[in-house]
Design a protein around this motif. Structure first.
Motif, PDB file in Angstrom:
ATOM      1  N   LYS A 158       0.997  -1.069   0.038  1.00  0.00           N
ATOM      2  CA  LYS A 158       0.041   0.253   0.007  1.00  0.00           C
ATOM      3  C   LYS A 158       0.890   1.134  -0.033  1.00  0.00           C
ATOM      4  CE  LYS A 158      -3.948  -2.255   2.114  1.00  0.00           C
ATOM      5  NZ  LYS A 158      -4.880  -2.226   3.433  1.00  0.00           N
ATOM      6  N   GLU A 159       2.064   1.057   0.614  1.00  0.00           N
ATOM      7  CA  GLU A 159       2.998   2.450   0.721  1.00  0.00           C
ATOM      8  C   GLU A 159       3.786   2.458  -0.583  1.00  0.00           C
ATOM      9  OE1 GLU A 159       5.459   1.856   3.991  1.00  0.00           O
ATOM     10  OE2 GLU A 159       3.790   2.256   5.299  1.00  0.00           O
ATOM     11  N   LEU A 160       4.229   1.535  -1.194  1.00  0.00           N
ATOM     12  CA  LEU A 160       5.271   1.495  -2.405  1.00  0.00           C
ATOM     13  C   LEU A 160       4.492   1.390  -3.601  1.00  0.00           C
ATOM     14  CD1 LEU A 160       8.090  -0.315  -0.397  1.00  0.00           C
ATOM     15  CD2 LEU A 160       7.750   1.988  -0.646  1.00  0.00           C
ATOM     16  N   HIS A 161       3.441   0.772  -3.692  1.00  0.00           N
ATOM     17  CA  HIS A 161       2.801   0.653  -5.154  1.00  0.00           C
ATOM     18  C   HIS A 161       3.633  -0.060  -6.033  1.00  0.00           C
ATOM     19  CE1 HIS A 161      -0.468   2.974  -3.647  1.00  0.00           C
ATOM     20  NE2 HIS A 161       0.281   4.137  -3.400  1.00  0.00           N
ATOM     21  N   PRO A 162       4.182  -1.244  -5.766  1.00  0.00           N
ATOM     22  CA  PRO A 162       4.961  -1.887  -6.692  1.00  0.00           C
ATOM     23  C   PRO A 162       4.453  -2.284  -7.961  1.00  0.00           C
ATOM     24  CG  PRO A 162       4.311  -3.563  -4.850  1.00  0.00           C
ATOM     25  CD  PRO A 162       3.787  -1.984  -4.768  1.00  0.00           C
ATOM     26  N   GLY A 163       5.089  -2.506  -9.156  1.00  0.00           N
ATOM     27  CA  GLY A 163       4.649  -2.995 -10.402  1.00  0.00           C
ATOM     28  C   GLY A 163       4.668  -4.541 -10.327  1.00  0.00           C
ATOM     29  N   LEU A 164       5.525  -4.991  -9.338  1.00  0.00           N
ATOM     30  CA  LEU A 164       5.860  -6.672  -9.494  1.00  0.00           C
ATOM     31  C   LEU A 164       6.110  -6.974  -8.111  1.00  0.00           C
ATOM     32  CD1 LEU A 164       6.435  -9.393 -10.768  1.00  0.00           C
ATOM     33  CD2 LEU A 164       8.571  -8.413 -11.384  1.00  0.00           C
ATOM     34  N   VAL A 165       5.534  -8.193  -7.612  1.00  0.00           N
ATOM     35  CA  VAL A 165       5.724  -8.948  -6.405  1.00  0.00           C
ATOM     36  C   VAL A 165       6.042 -10.018  -6.446  1.00  0.00           C
ATOM     37  CG1 VAL A 165       4.748  -9.500  -4.303  1.00  0.00           C
ATOM     38  CG2 VAL A 165       4.214  -7.361  -5.077  1.00  0.00           C
ATOM     39  N   PHE A 166       7.316 -10.570  -6.007  1.00  0.00           N
ATOM     40  CA  PHE A 166       7.785 -12.114  -5.739  1.00  0.00           C
ATOM     41  C   PHE A 166       7.049 -12.493  -4.485  1.00  0.00           C
ATOM     42  CE2 PHE A 166      11.086  -9.885  -8.464  1.00  0.00           C
ATOM     43  CZ  PHE A 166      11.238 -10.956  -9.581  1.00  0.00           C
ATOM     44  N   MET A 195      -7.352  -8.001  -3.187  1.00  0.00           N
ATOM     45  CA  MET A 195      -8.162  -7.785  -4.219  1.00  0.00           C
ATOM     46  C   MET A 195      -9.285  -6.719  -4.218  1.00  0.00           C
ATOM     47  SD  MET A 195      -7.023 -10.397  -6.173  1.00  0.00           S
ATOM     48  CE  MET A 195      -8.449 -10.861  -7.578  1.00  0.00           C
ATOM     49  N   PRO A 196      -9.250  -5.773  -5.336  1.00  0.00           N
ATOM     50  CA  PRO A 196      -8.437  -6.289  -6.806  1.00  0.00           C
ATOM     51  C   PRO A 196      -6.999  -5.563  -6.621  1.00  0.00           C
ATOM     52  CG  PRO A 196      -9.693  -4.283  -6.928  1.00  0.00           C
ATOM     53  CD  PRO A 196      -9.860  -4.989  -5.750  1.00  0.00           C
ATOM     54  N   VAL A 197      -5.828  -6.277  -7.252  1.00  0.00           N
ATOM     55  CA  VAL A 197      -4.664  -5.794  -7.116  1.00  0.00           C
ATOM     56  C   VAL A 197      -4.344  -4.937  -8.477  1.00  0.00           C
ATOM     57  CG1 VAL A 197      -3.776  -7.763  -5.799  1.00  0.00           C
ATOM     58  CG2 VAL A 197      -3.628  -7.948  -8.178  1.00  0.00           C
ATOM     59  N   ASP A 198      -3.148  -4.200  -8.198  1.00  0.00           N
ATOM     60  CA  ASP A 198      -2.590  -3.418  -9.543  1.00  0.00           C
ATOM     61  C   ASP A 198      -1.220  -3.836  -9.666  1.00  0.00           C
ATOM     62  OD1 ASP A 198      -1.709  -2.316  -7.131  1.00  0.00           O
ATOM     63  OD2 ASP A 198      -2.278  -0.156  -7.683  1.00  0.00           O
ATOM     64  N   PHE A 199      -0.752  -4.871  -9.368  1.00  0.00           N
ATOM     65  CA  PHE A 199       0.619  -5.276  -9.525  1.00  0.00           C
ATOM     66  C   PHE A 199       0.549  -6.623 -10.234  1.00  0.00           C
ATOM     67  CE2 PHE A 199      -0.667  -5.925  -5.074  1.00  0.00           C
ATOM     68  CZ  PHE A 199      -0.414  -7.196  -4.934  1.00  0.00           C
ATOM     69  N   GLU A 200       1.882  -7.057 -10.796  1.00  0.00           N
ATOM     70  CA  GLU A 200       2.036  -8.486 -11.091  1.00  0.00           C
ATOM     71  C   GLU A 200       2.576  -9.211 -10.042  1.00  0.00           C
ATOM     72  OE1 GLU A 200       1.332  -9.810 -13.927  1.00  0.00           O
ATOM     73  OE2 GLU A 200       0.215  -8.410 -14.584  1.00  0.00           O
ATOM     74  N   ASP A 252      -3.955  -7.728 -17.041  1.00  0.00           N
ATOM     75  CA  ASP A 252      -4.897  -8.974 -17.023  1.00  0.00           C
ATOM     76  C   ASP A 252      -4.621  -9.420 -15.522  1.00  0.00           C
ATOM     77  OD1 ASP A 252      -5.515  -8.999 -19.670  1.00  0.00           O
ATOM     78  OD2 ASP A 252      -3.742 -10.158 -20.292  1.00  0.00           O
ATOM     79  N   THR A 253      -4.069  -9.166 -14.738  1.00  0.00           N
ATOM     80  CA  THR A 253      -3.807  -9.943 -13.337  1.00  0.00           C
ATOM     81  C   THR A 253      -4.878  -9.945 -12.571  1.00  0.00           C
ATOM     82  OG1 THR A 253      -1.620  -8.441 -13.171  1.00  0.00           O
ATOM     83  CG2 THR A 253      -2.263  -9.670 -11.412  1.00  0.00           C
ATOM     84  N   ASN A 254      -5.841  -9.282 -12.574  1.00  0.00           N
ATOM     85  CA  ASN A 254      -6.996  -9.462 -11.715  1.00  0.00           C
ATOM     86  C   ASN A 254      -7.862 -10.792 -12.007  1.00  0.00           C
ATOM     87  OD1 ASN A 254      -7.061  -7.529  -9.376  1.00  0.00           O
ATOM     88  ND2 ASN A 254      -6.765  -6.041 -11.065  1.00  0.00           N
ATOM     89  N   GLN A 255      -8.090 -10.750 -13.510  1.00  0.00           N
ATOM     90  CA  GLN A 255      -8.868 -11.767 -14.201  1.00  0.00           C
ATOM     91  C   GLN A 255      -7.921 -13.124 -13.673  1.00  0.00           C
ATOM     92  OE1 GLN A 255      -9.169 -10.548 -18.311  1.00  0.00           O
ATOM     93  NE2 GLN A 255     -11.223 -10.763 -17.987  1.00  0.00           N
ATOM     94  N   GLN A 256      -6.934 -13.091 -13.982  1.00  0.00           N
ATOM     95  CA  GLN A 256      -5.904 -14.446 -13.578  1.00  0.00           C
ATOM     96  C   GLN A 256      -6.155 -14.723 -12.180  1.00  0.00           C
ATOM     97  OE1 GLN A 256      -2.845 -12.000 -15.874  1.00  0.00           O
ATOM     98  NE2 GLN A 256      -2.049 -14.185 -16.392  1.00  0.00           N
ATOM     99  N   LEU A 257      -5.773 -13.770 -11.308  1.00  0.00           N
ATOM    100  CA  LEU A 257      -5.833 -14.199  -9.940  1.00  0.00           C
ATOM    101  C   LEU A 257      -7.226 -14.780  -9.438  1.00  0.00           C
ATOM    102  CD1 LEU A 257      -3.676 -11.240  -8.022  1.00  0.00           C
ATOM    103  CD2 LEU A 257      -3.245 -13.942  -8.302  1.00  0.00           C
TER     104      LEU A 257
END
Length: 249
Positions: free
Chosen positions: A45-53, A71-76, A123-128
């Motif tokens: 929520k603080e850093l708004h990453p584009g990708l999370v491992f 959910m919903p997320v805005d990162f891969e 497409d991330t939210n649909q896939q999740l």
């Protein structure tokens, strides 16, 4: 540059993955690390990453519990897992990437490149949603599968797939409503993913849904007529097993 977080309950695993990303994925900058879901949610929520491992196993729950809250997320997401075969099959159905421990460098680079492309399509939210839906099922038959459709993914009920046909290293997937999708996997991969009690490989190039078989024409191997009228050759070595599926010996 893609800003990324690493979430894993083992500090050693975080260090190893961070080093690999810094060495082999120059398009990614690690901007934060978390060892539990609470810290992970706060950093996201603080850093708004584009990708999370994201490691699946976490203290007091797992990654899916955490994702339900976000959910919903805005990162891969690239999942890190040593999980069972059913869960890995769920990832394949949902077209989401995962890395098996220990992380392979080439697989890491490929997963990051694919995530980079997905960031453009969102497409991330649909896939999740599809992944979480499949994982919550009580049986081992997954319900929906992701198929490429124009600039997106379409999640198709498995029982709507009538057949798959090999095509130059890829696979055409046909559905009961007359649609045709060029799948990005091989026919062997679809054979491994789809329920074996319903789908049968009658030929090197053809995998069929047995519930859509209309007629069998006798011959050395014979021919199958599907509900849509398509005629498909049966390999002679598969004939006996195919007929046995219908109680004919």
């Amino acid at each position: 540059m893609i800003r990324a977080l690493i979430i894993d309950d083992e500090p050693k695993n975080i260090r190893v993955l961070k080093n690999l990303v810094e060495q082999f994925c120059p398009q990614v900058k690690i901007c934060g690390e978390a060892e539990n879901a609470e810290t992970a949610i706060r950093l996201i929520k603080e850093l708004h990453p584009g990708l999370v491992f994201l490691d699946i196993e976490m203290p007091y729950g797992n990654a899916f519990d955490m994702l339900d809250k976000l959910m919903p997320v805005d990162f891969e997401i690239i999942f890190i897992t040593a999980f069972d075969e059913y869960t890995l099959k769920a990832f394949k159905y949902s077209a989401l990437d995962y890395l098996l421990k220990p992380v392979n460098i080439e697989e890491l680079k490929e997963a990051v490149e694919k995530a980079e492309k997905r960031i453009q399509h969102k497409d991330t939210n649909q896939q999740l949603n599809n992944l979480l839906y499949n994982l919550k099922k009580n049986n081992t038959t997954l319900q929906k599968i992701a198929l490429p459709f124009k600039e997106s993914l379409l999640f198709v009920p498995v029982n709507n797939i009538t057949r798959c046909e090999a095509s130059s290293g890829y696979c055409n997937v046909f559905t009961s409503d007359g649609q045709k999708f060029l799948g990005t996997k091989t026919i062997k991969e679809y054979e491994e993913m789809l329920p074996p009690d319903v789908f049968f490989r009658i030929h090197n190039s053809h995998l069929i849904n047995l519930t859509y078989v209309r007629k069998y024409l006798k011959g050395r191997g014979g021919l199958v007529e599907m509900e849509d009228g398509v005629m498909i050759e049966v390999a002679s070595r598969r004939k006996e097993e195919f007929l046995a599926r219908f109680g004919y010996r």
